[in-house]
Design a protein around this motif. Structure first.
Motif, PDB file in Angstrom:
ATOM      1  N   GLU A 101       0.865  -1.175   0.000  1.00 57.04           N
ATOM      2  CA  GLU A 101       0.000   0.000   0.000  1.00 57.04           C
ATOM      3  C   GLU A 101       0.903   1.227   0.000  1.00 57.04           C
ATOM      4  OE1 GLU A 101      -3.283  -0.207  -0.302  1.00 57.04           O
ATOM      5  OE2 GLU A 101      -3.116  -2.384  -0.280  1.00 57.04           O
ATOM      6  N   GLY A 102       0.327   2.389  -0.134  1.00 52.39           N
ATOM      7  CA  GLY A 102       1.123   3.609  -0.085  1.00 52.39           C
ATOM      8  C   GLY A 102       1.399   4.152  -1.469  1.00 52.39           C
ATOM      9  N   ASN A 103       2.432   4.977  -1.540  1.00 57.60           N
ATOM     10  CA  ASN A 103       2.675   5.673  -2.797  1.00 57.60           C
ATOM     11  C   ASN A 103       4.045   5.364  -3.396  1.00 57.60           C
ATOM     12  OD1 ASN A 103       4.062   7.023  -0.824  1.00 57.60           O
ATOM     13  ND2 ASN A 103       3.598   9.059  -1.581  1.00 57.60           N
ATOM     14  N   ASP A 104       4.497   4.128  -3.267  1.00 57.67           N
ATOM     15  CA  ASP A 104       5.745   3.723  -3.898  1.00 57.67           C
ATOM     16  C   ASP A 104       5.540   3.520  -5.395  1.00 57.67           C
ATOM     17  OD1 ASP A 104       7.201   3.714  -1.523  1.00 57.67           O
ATOM     18  OD2 ASP A 104       6.667   1.640  -1.082  1.00 57.67           O
ATOM     19  N   THR A 105       6.638   3.461  -6.133  1.00 63.09           N
ATOM     20  CA  THR A 105       6.600   3.151  -7.563  1.00 63.09           C
ATOM     21  C   THR A 105       7.069   1.718  -7.750  1.00 63.09           C
ATOM     22  OG1 THR A 105       7.005   5.449  -8.193  1.00 63.09           O
ATOM     23  CG2 THR A 105       7.477   3.780  -9.851  1.00 63.09           C
ATOM     24  N   TYR A 107       4.265   5.086 -17.288  1.00 62.95           N
ATOM     25  CA  TYR A 107       3.984   5.298 -15.868  1.00 62.95           C
ATOM     26  C   TYR A 107       2.505   5.616 -15.714  1.00 62.95           C
ATOM     27  CZ  TYR A 107       9.015   5.706 -15.090  1.00 62.95           C
ATOM     28  OH  TYR A 107      10.364   5.459 -15.005  1.00 62.95           O
ATOM     29  N   ALA A 108       1.840   4.958 -14.761  1.00 63.21           N
ATOM     30  CA  ALA A 108       0.411   5.182 -14.555  1.00 63.21           C
ATOM     31  C   ALA A 108       0.010   4.771 -13.144  1.00 63.21           C
ATOM     32  CB  ALA A 108      -0.402   4.369 -15.562  1.00 63.21           C
ATOM     33  N   THR A 109      -1.097   5.326 -12.680  1.00 63.80           N
ATOM     34  CA  THR A 109      -1.643   4.951 -11.383  1.00 63.80           C
ATOM     35  C   THR A 109      -2.887   4.091 -11.579  1.00 63.80           C
ATOM     36  OG1 THR A 109      -3.000   6.948 -11.255  1.00 63.80           O
ATOM     37  CG2 THR A 109      -0.795   7.058 -10.276  1.00 63.80           C
ATOM     38  N   HIS A 167      13.586  12.354 -16.031  1.00 67.19           N
ATOM     39  CA  HIS A 167      12.558  12.553 -15.024  1.00 67.19           C
ATOM     40  C   HIS A 167      12.329  11.327 -14.155  1.00 67.19           C
ATOM     41  CE1 HIS A 167      11.482  15.502 -18.164  1.00 67.19           C
ATOM     42  NE2 HIS A 167      11.169  16.237 -17.132  1.00 67.19           N
ATOM     43  N   THR A 168      11.809  11.579 -12.974  1.00 68.11           N
ATOM     44  CA  THR A 168      11.217  10.541 -12.144  1.00 68.11           C
ATOM     45  C   THR A 168       9.752  10.924 -11.970  1.00 68.11           C
ATOM     46  OG1 THR A 168      11.736  11.701 -10.088  1.00 68.11           O
ATOM     47  CG2 THR A 168      13.344  10.087 -10.874  1.00 68.11           C
ATOM     48  N   TYR A 169       8.911   9.944 -11.839  1.00 66.39           N
ATOM     49  CA  TYR A 169       7.481  10.192 -11.691  1.00 66.39           C
ATOM     50  C   TYR A 169       6.976   9.499 -10.436  1.00 66.39           C
ATOM     51  CZ  TYR A 169       8.149  11.089 -16.675  1.00 66.39           C
ATOM     52  OH  TYR A 169       8.605  11.547 -17.879  1.00 66.39           O
ATOM     53  N   MET A 195      -0.019   4.350  -5.273  1.00 68.71           N
ATOM     54  CA  MET A 195       1.126   3.746  -5.938  1.00 68.71           C
ATOM     55  C   MET A 195       1.173   4.158  -7.397  1.00 68.71           C
ATOM     56  SD  MET A 195      -0.233  -0.150  -6.105  1.00 68.71           S
ATOM     57  CE  MET A 195      -0.889   0.007  -4.476  1.00 68.71           C
ATOM     58  N   MET A 196       2.367   4.116  -7.956  1.00 70.41           N
ATOM     59  CA  MET A 196       2.582   4.387  -9.377  1.00 70.41           C
ATOM     60  C   MET A 196       3.183   3.123  -9.960  1.00 70.41           C
ATOM     61  SD  MET A 196       2.835   6.724 -11.985  1.00 70.41           S
ATOM     62  CE  MET A 196       2.824   8.366 -11.284  1.00 70.41           C
ATOM     63  N   TYR A 197       2.612   2.679 -11.070  1.00 68.13           N
ATOM     64  CA  TYR A 197       3.170   1.525 -11.754  1.00 68.13           C
ATOM     65  C   TYR A 197       4.036   2.011 -12.918  1.00 68.13           C
ATOM     66  CZ  TYR A 197      -0.185  -1.516  -9.348  1.00 68.13           C
ATOM     67  OH  TYR A 197      -0.907  -2.196  -8.411  1.00 68.13           O
TER      68      TYR A 197
END
Length: 158
Positions: A79-83, A107-109, A143-145, A151-153
């Protein structure tokens, strides 16, 4: 709309592309009353043109809700907002299908995005991208996203 823009874009000249629109797991809005859906000829043409204009190690940031949705969530994803990097997968969503068919990292959520959630940062140089550049010396930023809320996939093609 995208196809018109790409038609005038020289081969292998885009290092990064951000697509900002409304989305779902299987489509994105491309106008007030039209959409681009996977499993259509228009999607295949879009992916083909994207493959033509993107540099070999280029990437696409999808700022669109649900285009990275995966059901069920893959093993090892917290869970959370890791990539999380997902390499050569068969998930049936817009971002993964675009990655596979266009041969670019996307990159997408997976969920609904809110204003100010998507973060773009500057990363260290990636020589593999810069080595493809024309002789005019133009060097794109690397860039980093990420997302501040989910989370970001990172869908990576074979």
């Amino acid at each position: 709309m995208f196809l018109k823009i790409f038609k005038n874009t020289p081969d292998k000249t885009l290092a990064h592309l951000s697509i900002v629109t409304h989305g779902s797991a299987r489509s994105i809005a491309v106008g007030r009353e039209s959409s681009l859906e996977i499993d259509t000829g228009e999607f295949k043409e879009f992916a083909s043109e994207l493959k033509r204009v993107m540099m070999k190690k280029g990437d696409v940031l999808m700022v669109a809700c649900h285009v990275g949705k995966i059901i069920p969530k893959p093993d090892g994803i917290g869970e959370g907002n890791d990539t999380y990097s997902l390499v050569e997968t068969d998930y049936d969503n817009f971002a993964n299908r675009l990655s596979k068919e266009a041969g670019v990292t996307v990159y997408a959520t997976p969920g609904t995005q809110t204003r100010g959630e998507i973060m773009v940062g500057r990363a260290r140089a990636r020589p593999e991208t810069c080595s493809e550049l024309p002789e005019d010396g133009y060097k794109p930023l690397n860039h980093t996203y990420g997302s501040s809320k989910q989370m970001m996939y990172r869908f990576v093609p074979a």
